[in-house]
Scaffold this motif. Structure first.
Motif, short mmCIF file in Angstrom:
data_model
loop_
_atom_site.label_atom_id
_atom_site.label_comp_id
_atom_site.label_asym_id
_atom_site.label_seq_id
_atom_site.Cartn_x
_atom_site.Cartn_y
_atom_site.Cartn_z
N LEU A 162 -3.96 8.11 -9.42
CA LEU A 162 -5.06 7.53 -8.62
C LEU A 162 -6.32 7.39 -9.47
O LEU A 162 -7.02 6.38 -9.42
N SER A 163 -6.60 8.39 -10.28
CA SER A 163 -7.78 8.34 -11.15
C SER A 163 -7.71 7.13 -12.06
O SER A 163 -8.68 6.41 -12.26
N GLU A 164 -6.50 6.90 -12.61
CA GLU A 164 -6.38 5.76 -13.52
C GLU A 164 -6.49 4.45 -12.75
O GLU A 164 -7.17 3.53 -13.18
N GLU A 165 -5.90 4.41 -11.55
CA GLU A 165 -5.96 3.19 -10.73
C GLU A 165 -7.42 2.89 -10.37
O GLU A 165 -7.87 1.77 -10.53
N MET A 166 -8.17 3.89 -9.93
CA MET A 166 -9.55 3.66 -9.48
C MET A 166 -10.54 3.78 -10.63
O MET A 166 -11.75 3.62 -10.44
N ARG A 167 -10.04 4.11 -11.81
CA ARG A 167 -10.92 4.29 -12.99
C ARG A 167 -12.07 5.27 -12.66
O ARG A 167 -13.22 5.04 -12.99
N ARG A 168 -11.71 6.32 -11.96
CA ARG A 168 -12.69 7.37 -11.64
C ARG A 168 -12.00 8.70 -11.88
O ARG A 168 -10.80 8.84 -11.60
N HIS A 169 -12.75 9.67 -12.35
CA HIS A 169 -12.17 11.00 -12.55
C HIS A 169 -12.98 12.02 -11.80
O HIS A 169 -14.21 11.95 -11.81
N PRO A 170 -12.34 13.00 -11.18
CA PRO A 170 -13.10 14.09 -10.58
C PRO A 170 -13.95 14.75 -11.66
O PRO A 170 -13.58 14.78 -12.84
N GLN A 171 -15.09 15.27 -11.25
CA GLN A 171 -15.97 15.98 -12.20
C GLN A 171 -15.23 17.20 -12.74
O GLN A 171 -15.32 17.54 -13.91
N ASN A 172 -14.46 17.86 -11.88
CA ASN A 172 -13.69 19.04 -12.29
C ASN A 172 -12.49 19.23 -11.38
O ASN A 172 -12.56 18.96 -10.19
N ARG A 181 -11.47 10.26 0.17
CA ARG A 181 -10.49 10.01 1.25
C ARG A 181 -9.10 9.79 0.66
O ARG A 181 -8.10 10.30 1.17
N ARG A 182 -9.03 9.03 -0.43
CA ARG A 182 -7.71 8.72 -1.01
C ARG A 182 -7.08 9.97 -1.63
O ARG A 182 -5.87 10.17 -1.58
N ILE A 183 -7.89 10.86 -2.18
CA ILE A 183 -7.35 12.13 -2.72
C ILE A 183 -6.79 12.96 -1.57
O ILE A 183 -5.67 13.49 -1.63
N ALA A 184 -7.55 13.04 -0.49
CA ALA A 184 -7.10 13.83 0.67
C ALA A 184 -5.79 13.27 1.21
O ALA A 184 -4.88 14.02 1.59
N ALA A 185 -5.66 11.94 1.19
CA ALA A 185 -4.42 11.32 1.70
C ALA A 185 -3.22 11.71 0.84
O ALA A 185 -2.13 11.95 1.35
#
Lengths: 88, 88
Positions: free
Chosen positions: A39-49, A78-82
């Protein structure tokens, strides 16, 4: 904005969303981590930690601009929770 | 036993080995995490905690019996460190 965001705890200075995901076994934790990585790669976002052991994953999301949590930050939450709900 | 163990910081009560691995980019962090996951499965041992962001991974190893760090715990530490050296 409500105090909490759909099960995520809001923290300030800097603004972050924090949530703990618990799993019955390591196999589910691993599946969640792998899905979160995709998901991180798909959304090009990474959790801070991301902080995990065999049966839990603590996820901290920072504001992309380090100032205000955006709708995109909340969508990521929301997508992580899903992903976790799918793994239960 | 020396105070530190080959770059790992010894902590007590309970005894753990802690080490921070830093990487230039997320791709290297991801490669290290994936290799660590495979090593965990191969050695049937899991770090007590893994805490990471895009360019760092903090690894905490607990004593398998929660009392004393064994030679096997130290071997696990050495093999994890070797994964990071390969990734640099």
């Amino acid at each position: 904005m409500t105090d909490d965001f759909q099960g995520w705890e809001r923290r300030d200075k800097p603004p972050t969303l924090f949530r703990r995901f618990a799993f019955a076994q390591y196999a589910q934790t691993r599946a969640f981590l792998d899905a979160l990585s995709l998901l991180s790669e798909e959304m090009r976002r990474h959790p801070q930690n991301i902080n995990f052991g065999t049966t839990y994953v603590n996820v901290t999301l920072g504001a992309a601009d380090d100032a205000t949590l955006s709708a995109e930050d909340e969508l990521f939450a929301r997508r992580i929770a899903a992903l976790a709900e799918r793994g239960e």
